[in-house]
Design an enzyme around this catalytic site. Sequence first.
Site, short mmCIF file in Angstrom:
data_model
loop_
_atom_site.label_atom_id
_atom_site.label_comp_id
_atom_site.label_asym_id
_atom_site.label_seq_id
_atom_site.Cartn_x
_atom_site.Cartn_y
_atom_site.Cartn_z
N HIS A 123 45.59 3.47 39.23
CA HIS A 123 44.36 4.21 38.91
C HIS A 123 43.97 4.10 37.43
O HIS A 123 42.88 4.54 37.06
CB HIS A 123 44.50 5.69 39.27
CG HIS A 123 44.60 5.95 40.73
ND1 HIS A 123 43.67 5.47 41.64
CD2 HIS A 123 45.52 6.65 41.46
CE1 HIS A 123 44.02 5.85 42.86
NE2 HIS A 123 45.14 6.57 42.78
N ASP A 160 48.30 0.99 48.98
CA ASP A 160 48.32 2.43 48.73
C ASP A 160 47.14 3.07 49.47
O ASP A 160 46.09 2.47 49.62
CB ASP A 160 48.20 2.68 47.23
CG ASP A 160 48.43 4.12 46.82
OD1 ASP A 160 49.51 4.42 46.30
OD2 ASP A 160 47.51 4.95 47.01
#
Length: 309
Positions: A123, A160
Site C-alpha cells: 500500500h 492479497d
Amino acid sequence: MTKTALITHADCLNHVTPDGHPERVARLEHLLHALEPLDLNRVTAPMAADDDILRIHPAAYLADLRRALPATGERAIDADTWMSPGSLDAAFRGAGAAVRAVDMVLGGEAPNAFAAVRPPGHHAEKETAMGFCFFGNAALAARHALDHHGLNRVAVVDFDVHHGNGTQDLLWNEPRTLLISSQQIPLFPGTGNANETGAFDNILNIPLPPGSGGREMREAYKSLAFPRLRAFEPELIVISAGFDAHRDDPLANLNWEVEDFAWITAELCRLADELCQGRVVSTLEGGYDLNALSASARAHVQELMKAAT
C-alpha cells in the site's frame, strides 16, 4: 541451491502497533512458528541501504519518515498506519529482505525465496505511507532485478485481498514490469478496478466480488492472469503474498481456503518453470487471522519448496 530461502529478521518484531491493531507483532511470530519444522535455507535479512529505497521512493519521503519516527511510544501516520521506535528498522529489514531474495534467486544461491517480514509494503505509494505500509517491497524487488541485475521483464503478482495501490503507483510508468493484482472490490483502498491498466498497458487488475471463493479466483487466474504472464515472458516472478482472502480473515469478505493459496502458488511456480527457470521471489503482505495466516503461509512456502526440488 536446492532449498527455498526463508529471509527474515528479529527487527521485524520490533514494529509495535497499538493494542487491537490487526497488523501486530503476533502475525509474524505465529507465521515463523508454523514454518519452524520446514527444511529451509534460513537467511538473516540485511538492512536495506538508502540507495535501495531511493529506487522507488524520493529522498524527501525517506526524510519525512525519519522525522516522524517517535523516540518512545507510538505515533499515528494516518488512521491505520502507526510508527514505534523500531518501525523504520523493521521496514528497512523488510526492504532488505526483498533485495536479498532477488540477489539469491538471480545469483543461483536459491531457486526461490520467501521474505517473512513486517510491516507489509504493497500500500506504500511513492510519497505516502498508508495501509500499514512504509516501503513498497514488491516494487523494490522488481526494480532491483531490472536496474541492478539487468533483467528486461519482471512480473509482480499480488493476491492479497486488498488492492496493492502502492505497487501500482510505483510501477505505473515502468514498461519493463507487468503487475497482476486480484482483490476484493469494493474494499480498502478503493482502487484496483479493471480500467486501471498503467501507462504502458502493464497492469492487469482482477476485481473479485465480496463473498466469492476459490473457484471464482481460479477461473479468473486461468482465463486472465496466466495468459498475460505467458505473453509477457517474465525473467522473474515476484509475489505479493497476502493471506487475507482467507474466509476467516476479519478485514475482508472473500472465502478462500488454505488449499486455494497452495493452488495459486503451485500454478505460479509452474509458470515460472516454464518461463523463467523457476525464479520466484515472494514477500509477505497481509493476513490478519493468526491461524489462517499461519496455515496459508505454510502452504505457500511448502509449494515453493516443492518447486525448488
